[in-house]
Motif scaffolding. Structure first.
Motif, PDB file in Angstrom:
ATOM      1  N   GLY A 380      56.928  37.345  34.722  1.00 32.31           N
ATOM      2  CA  GLY A 380      56.272  37.585  33.545  1.00 32.31           C
ATOM      3  C   GLY A 380      54.759  36.997  33.416  1.00 32.31           C
ATOM      4  O   GLY A 380      54.253  36.764  32.475  1.00 32.31           O
ATOM      5  N   VAL A 381      54.062  37.738  34.576  1.00 34.18           N
ATOM      6  CA  VAL A 381      52.721  37.290  34.606  1.00 34.18           C
ATOM      7  C   VAL A 381      51.879  38.339  33.842  1.00 34.18           C
ATOM      8  O   VAL A 381      52.193  39.525  34.328  1.00 34.18           O
ATOM      9  CB  VAL A 381      52.251  37.068  36.250  1.00 34.18           C
ATOM     10  N   THR A 382      51.021  38.053  32.930  1.00 35.87           N
ATOM     11  CA  THR A 382      50.001  38.752  32.279  1.00 35.87           C
ATOM     12  C   THR A 382      48.861  38.149  32.443  1.00 35.87           C
ATOM     13  O   THR A 382      48.390  37.043  32.113  1.00 35.87           O
ATOM     14  CB  THR A 382      50.568  39.039  31.072  1.00 35.87           C
ATOM     15  N   LEU A 383      47.669  39.008  33.247  1.00 25.75           N
ATOM     16  CA  LEU A 383      46.421  38.655  33.459  1.00 25.75           C
ATOM     17  C   LEU A 383      45.573  39.669  33.054  1.00 25.75           C
ATOM     18  O   LEU A 383      45.967  40.959  33.549  1.00 25.75           O
ATOM     19  CB  LEU A 383      46.007  38.200  34.888  1.00 25.75           C
ATOM     20  N   ASP A 384      44.536  39.681  32.668  1.00 20.61           N
ATOM     21  CA  ASP A 384      43.284  40.789  32.384  1.00 20.61           C
ATOM     22  C   ASP A 384      42.318  40.247  33.132  1.00 20.61           C
ATOM     23  O   ASP A 384      41.575  39.289  32.875  1.00 20.61           O
ATOM     24  CB  ASP A 384      43.200  41.113  30.839  1.00 20.61           C
ATOM     25  N   VAL A 385      41.662  41.119  33.952  1.00 16.56           N
ATOM     26  CA  VAL A 385      40.520  40.889  34.781  1.00 16.56           C
ATOM     27  C   VAL A 385      39.460  42.052  34.710  1.00 16.56           C
ATOM     28  O   VAL A 385      39.543  42.927  35.180  1.00 16.56           O
ATOM     29  CB  VAL A 385      40.643  40.601  36.213  1.00 16.56           C
ATOM     30  N   PRO A 386      38.524  41.656  33.828  1.00 13.87           N
ATOM     31  CA  PRO A 386      37.459  42.974  33.602  1.00 13.87           C
ATOM     32  C   PRO A 386      36.608  43.236  34.803  1.00 13.87           C
ATOM     33  O   PRO A 386      36.462  42.255  35.756  1.00 13.87           O
ATOM     34  CB  PRO A 386      36.724  42.186  32.235  1.00 13.87           C
ATOM     35  N   ALA A 387      36.238  44.374  34.792  1.00 14.55           N
ATOM     36  CA  ALA A 387      35.452  45.088  35.713  1.00 14.55           C
ATOM     37  C   ALA A 387      34.200  43.990  36.184  1.00 14.55           C
ATOM     38  O   ALA A 387      33.720  43.642  35.372  1.00 14.55           O
ATOM     39  CB  ALA A 387      34.924  46.223  35.618  1.00 14.55           C
ATOM     40  N   GLY A 388      33.950  43.666  37.321  1.00 18.78           N
ATOM     41  CA  GLY A 388      33.053  42.739  37.666  1.00 18.78           C
ATOM     42  C   GLY A 388      33.145  41.291  37.748  1.00 18.78           C
ATOM     43  O   GLY A 388      32.374  40.563  38.023  1.00 18.78           O
ATOM     44  N   SER A 389      34.177  40.866  37.004  1.00 22.33           N
ATOM     45  CA  SER A 389      34.516  39.578  36.686  1.00 22.33           C
ATOM     46  C   SER A 389      35.251  38.755  38.157  1.00 22.33           C
ATOM     47  O   SER A 389      35.697  39.410  38.794  1.00 22.33           O
ATOM     48  CB  SER A 389      35.136  39.353  35.439  1.00 22.33           C
ATOM     49  N   SER A 390      35.406  37.624  37.847  1.00 23.95           N
ATOM     50  CA  SER A 390      36.273  36.935  38.981  1.00 23.95           C
ATOM     51  C   SER A 390      37.494  36.087  38.243  1.00 23.95           C
ATOM     52  O   SER A 390      37.366  35.411  37.297  1.00 23.95           O
ATOM     53  CB  SER A 390      35.004  36.121  39.722  1.00 23.95           C
ATOM     54  N   LEU A 391      38.318  36.251  39.020  1.00 19.02           N
ATOM     55  CA  LEU A 391      39.825  35.405  38.579  1.00 19.02           C
ATOM     56  C   LEU A 391      40.310  34.479  39.684  1.00 19.02           C
ATOM     57  O   LEU A 391      40.085  34.981  41.024  1.00 19.02           O
ATOM     58  CB  LEU A 391      41.138  36.332  38.343  1.00 19.02           C
ATOM     59  N   ALA A 392      40.516  33.242  39.546  1.00 17.73           N
ATOM     60  CA  ALA A 392      41.041  32.475  40.546  1.00 17.73           C
ATOM     61  C   ALA A 392      42.296  31.880  40.190  1.00 17.73           C
ATOM     62  O   ALA A 392      42.808  31.725  39.193  1.00 17.73           O
ATOM     63  CB  ALA A 392      40.079  31.001  40.779  1.00 17.73           C
ATOM     64  N   VAL A 393      43.244  32.201  41.348  1.00 17.75           N
ATOM     65  CA  VAL A 393      44.547  31.781  40.847  1.00 17.75           C
ATOM     66  C   VAL A 393      44.939  30.631  41.945  1.00 17.75           C
ATOM     67  O   VAL A 393      44.735  30.652  43.043  1.00 17.75           O
ATOM     68  CB  VAL A 393      45.500  32.758  41.445  1.00 17.75           C
ATOM     69  N   VAL A 394      45.299  29.593  41.259  1.00 17.73           N
ATOM     70  CA  VAL A 394      45.568  28.067  41.959  1.00 17.73           C
ATOM     71  C   VAL A 394      46.966  27.727  41.756  1.00 17.73           C
ATOM     72  O   VAL A 394      47.814  28.344  40.709  1.00 17.73           O
ATOM     73  CB  VAL A 394      44.616  27.147  41.621  1.00 17.73           C
ATOM     74  N   GLY A 395      47.636  26.791  42.303  1.00 21.51           N
ATOM     75  CA  GLY A 395      49.025  26.286  42.368  1.00 21.51           C
ATOM     76  C   GLY A 395      49.354  25.701  43.530  1.00 21.51           C
ATOM     77  O   GLY A 395      48.653  25.860  44.626  1.00 21.51           O
ATOM     78  N   GLU A 396      50.571  25.071  43.399  1.00 23.09           N
ATOM     79  CA  GLU A 396      51.012  24.438  44.538  1.00 23.09           C
ATOM     80  C   GLU A 396      51.773  25.358  45.415  1.00 23.09           C
ATOM     81  O   GLU A 396      51.854  26.561  45.112  1.00 23.09           O
ATOM     82  CB  GLU A 396      52.209  23.269  44.181  1.00 23.09           C
ATOM     83  N   THR A 397      51.986  24.723  46.912  1.00 20.04           N
ATOM     84  CA  THR A 397      52.382  25.933  47.783  1.00 20.04           C
ATOM     85  C   THR A 397      53.838  26.495  47.319  1.00 20.04           C
ATOM     86  O   THR A 397      54.658  25.679  46.655  1.00 20.04           O
ATOM     87  CB  THR A 397      52.485  25.110  49.123  1.00 20.04           C
TER      88      THR A 397
END
Length: 595
Positions: A380-397
Motif C-alpha cells: 500500500g505504498v503511495t508516494l508523489d515525486v514531482p519532476a526535478g525533486s528528490s525523494l529519500a527512502v530509508v528504513g531498516e534492513t
C-alpha cells in the motif's frame, strides 16, 4: 536461487514428474516446424539424394554385365564402356554427396543458430525473479550442452532419413528386379530389427535426459567454484578439497552415463549385424539348392549380393536415426521448456510514447509480494515525486527499500496498484523506453570482463570519448583512470575485481550517468565508498540532480538530509513522510534512526 553447499558432494538429481511430462509432450511436428523456413533448400537436398540413390543403383547392373557378358565374350570395347560407366557413377554420386552435405549442414547450422538466439533472446525477456530462482550454470548448460547435443540430430536427421530411405527403396526395387525370391529372404529380418530399435531408442532417451541434468549440475559446480567470488569463498573457508570431491563425483557419474548411453542396446544391434552378415550365406545356399540350381546366372548372383550388402547400410542408418531422434527428444524437451516460459514483465501490446519526459514519478497504493511468499515486501505504498525533486527512502534492513527501487525500474510488476511517470503507467511503456528514462545505480556493482571504456559504452554504445570522460569526472573516477598505464583501455578483470569496491561503484555510477536519465535511482549507491570519497561523489550527485528526479535509498542518513522529502519504510509500509527537519521534530522512527 539454490544455495551453495561446497562441502557436500551431491548425488544425481532425481527426475521430477514435471520434467517427465514435458519430455512426453515434445512432438515431432514441433521439431519439424524448425525447418519450415528452409523448405527450398531441403527440397534441393532431397532431389540430390534421390538422384544420387537412383544413379548408384546402376553399378550392380553394370557389374552383372561385366561378369555375364563382357568377360566371358572377351568383348574389350563393351568392358571399357562398362568400367567407364562404373567410374562415372562413382564420380557423379560423390560430387552430389559433397553438395548435399554442404546444403544439409548449412540448414542444420541455421536451425541451431535460431534455437540458440531464440533461447537467449527469450531468457533476456525474463524477469529478475526467474534468474533468482534458476541456477546460472543450469541456464548456461541448456544453451551450450543441450543445444550442442542436438547438433548432429538437427544437422543430419532430415537428410539421413531421406538418403537412407531413398537408397533402401531403390536397392529393394533393384533387388526385386534381379530376383524377387531372394529379395524375400533378405527382407525377412526387418520386423525384428524394427522392434529391437524401438527398445534401444527408449533406453537411450532416458539416459540422455539423465546425462544432460548431470552436465547442468557440473556447470553449476564450475560456475560456483571457479568464479572470483567462489574461489575466494572456498579459500577462506578451506572448502577447496570438498569442492574438488563434489566436482569429481559429478564427473564420475557422467562417465557412467556416457558408457550407458554408448552401450545401451549395443548387444541387440550387434545381433542384427550378425543376422545381416549371415544373409549372403543364406542366399548362396538358396542359389545352390537342387530346386534352384541354374536358375540364376553368376553375374545376377554377384550383383544381388552386392545390392544386399548395400541394403544393410541404409537400413541400419534409418534405424540409427530413429534411435538418435528418440533419444534427442529429451534435449528438445529441455530447450522447449525454456522457450515456453511465460514472460512475467513484458512489453505492452500497444506501447505509449513518452516524447517529452519531465520525470514526475507517482506510486499509487503499490503492493508487491515475491512469488512463493505470503508477506508483502511492499504494501500500500503511495508516494508523489514531482519532476526535478528528490525523494529519500530509508528504513531498516528488509523494510522493502530495494524492492521499491526494483518496482520503479520495472524489474518486477506490482501485485496491486500502479506506478506512473508523467501520468503514464510503467506497464504501458516499452522496456527500452523505460530504461532510457530511469537509470539505476545499485549497491551490487557488476562490471563486464573488458576495458573501462567498453564498460562505460555498455550504457551508450555510440558515446564519444569526451562523453565518457565527462561522466567519469562527474563520478569522481576520471583522475584514477587517467593515472593507469592503459587509461580507459584498462581491463577491469572478472566482475571488476581489479578495482576496489568504491572504485567499481564509481565506474558503475559513471556508466549510468552517461545515459543522462530523467529519473535517477541510487540504491545504496555510495555504500561501498569511504567517507571522503562518499562526500566527493555526493557533491557530484548534488550537481547532477538539478532538474532531475532522484530517488535515493540509503542506510546512512547523512546522504539523505537534503532530500525534498523522506519516506520511512517499515515492513513494506510508509510509516513516516516529510523532510529531514520535520521528521526530527516528529520524534518518530526517523528520529530514532538518526540518533
Amino acid at each position: 536461487m539454490e544455495p551453495n553447499h561446497p562441502t557436500r558432494a551431491r548425488g544425481p538429481r532425481k527426475v521430477s514428474a514435471a520434467e517427465k511430462e514435458q519430455a512426453k509432450r515434445v512432438s515431432l511436428a514441433r521439431i519439424g516446424r524448425l525447418f519450415t523456413e528452409h523448405r527450398g533448400r531441403l527440397a534441393v537436398v532431397v532431389l540430390i539424394i534421390v538422384a544420387s540413390s537412383v544413379l548408384s543403383m546402376a553399378s550392380p547392373f553394370l557389374l552383372r554385365e561385366v561378369i555375364d557378358r563382357a568377360l566371358p565374350q572377351r568383348d574389350t570395347r563393351l568392358l571399357v564402356w562398362l568400367v567407364l560407366g562404373m567410374v562415372a557413377v562413382a564420380a557423379v554420386t560423390s560430387a552430389l554427396g559433397v553438395v548435399q552435405t554442404w546444403l544439409s549442414t548449412k540448414v542444420g547450422q541455421l536451425v541451431m543458430h535460431r534455437l540458440r538466439t531464440g533461447v537467449f533472446t527469450h531468457l533476456q525477456r525474463q524477469s529478475i525473479g526467474f534468474f533468482t530462482r534458476t541456477r546460472t550454470g543450469e541456464v548456461q548448460s541448456r544453451i551450450t550442452n543441450d543445444i550442442g547435443g542436438m547438433e548432429a540430430v538437427v544437422t543430419n536427421t532430415a537428410t539421413s532419413i531421406a538418403s537412407n530411405l531413398t537408397t533402401a527403396i531403390a536397392t529393394a526395387v533393384a533387388m526385386a528386379a534381379l530376383s524377387w525370391r531372394l529379395s524375400l529372404v533378405s527382407l525377412v529380418v526387418l520386423p525384428p530389427a524394427i522392434y529391437l530399435t524401438r527398445r534401444v531408442a527408449g533406453m537411450r532417451r532416458e539416459i540422455t535426459a539423465q546425462r544432460q541434468r548431470e552436465l547442468a549440475d557440473l556447470n553449476v559446480t564450475i560456475e560456483e567454484g571457479l568464479s572470483v567470488s567462489g574461489v575466494r569463498l572456498s579459500k577462506t573457508m578451506g572448502a577447496g578439497a570438498a569442492l574438488i570431491d563434489r566436482f569429481s563425483a559429478s564427473s564420475e557419474r557422467l562417465i557412467d552415463l556416457e558408457l550407458r548411453s554408448e552401450l545401451a542396446g549395443r548387444w541387440r544391434m550387434a545381433s542384427m549385424s550378425i543376422i545381416f552378415a549371415a544373409i549372403p550365406a543364406v542366399i548362396y545356399l538358396s542359389a545352390g539348392l537342387p530346386m534352384t540350381a541354374g536358375a540364376l546366372s553368376i553375374g545376377t548372383l554377384v550383383a544381388f549380393t552386392s545390392l544386399q550388402a548395400g541394403l544393410f547400410r541404409p537400413l541400419m542408418g534409418l534405424l540409427g536415426v530413429g534411435v538418435a531422434l528418440t533419444s534427442s527428444l529429451a534435449l528438445f524437451a529441455r530447450i522447449f521448456e525454456y522457450l515456453d516460459l511465460p514472460v512475467e514483465v513484458a512489453d505492452p501490446a500497444r506501447p505509449r510514447p513518452l516524447p517529452d519526459v519531465r520525470g514526475h514519478l507517482r506510486l499509487e497504493d503499490v503492493t508487491f509480494s515475491y512469488p512463493g511468499t505470503e508477506a508483502a515486501a511492499v504494501a500500500g505504498v503511495t508516494l508523489d515525486v514531482p519532476a526535478g525533486s528528490s525523494l529519500a527512502v530509508v528504513g531498516e534492513t528488509g523494510s522493502g527499500k530495494s524492492t521499491l527501487a526494483a518496482l520503479i525500474a520495472r524489474l518486477y510488476d506490482p501485485t496491486a496498484g500502479r506506478i506512473t511517470i508523467d501520468g503514464v503507467d510503467l506497464r504501458e511503456l516499452r522496456l527500452t523506453d523505460l530504461a532510457s528514462v530511469v537509470g539505476v545505480v545499485s549497491q551490487e556493482t557488476y562490471l563486464l570482463h573488458t576495458t573501462i571504456r567498453e564498460n562505460l559504452r555498455y550504457a551508450k554504445p555510440d558515446a564519444t570519448d569526451a562523453e565518457l570522460e565527462s561522466a567519469a569526472r562527474a563520478a569522481q573516477i576520471h583522475d584514477l583512470i587517467a593515472a593507469l598505464p592503459d587509461g580507459y583501455d584498462t581491463v577491469v578483470g572478472s566482475r571488476g575485481h581489479r578495482f576496489s569496491g568504491g572504485e567499481q561503484q564509481r565506474i558503475a555510477i559513471a556508466r549510468t550517468l552517461l545515459r543522462n536519465p530523467r529519473i535517477l535511482i541510487l540504491d545504496e549507491a555510495t555504500s561501498a565508498l569511504d567517507t571522503e570519497t562518499e562526500r566527493a561523489v555526493q557533491r557530484a550527485f548534488d550537481t547532477l540532480s538539478e532538474g532531475r528526479t532522484t530517488i535515493t535509498i540509503a542506510h546512512r542518513l547523512s546522504t539523505v538530509r537534503d532530500a525534498d522529502q523522506i519516506a520511512v519504510l517499515h515492513h513494506g509500509r510508509v510509516i513516516e513522510q516529510g523532510n529531514h527537519a520535520a521528521l526530527l521534530t516528529a520524534a518518530g522512527s526517523y528520529a530514532t534512526l538518526a540518533s
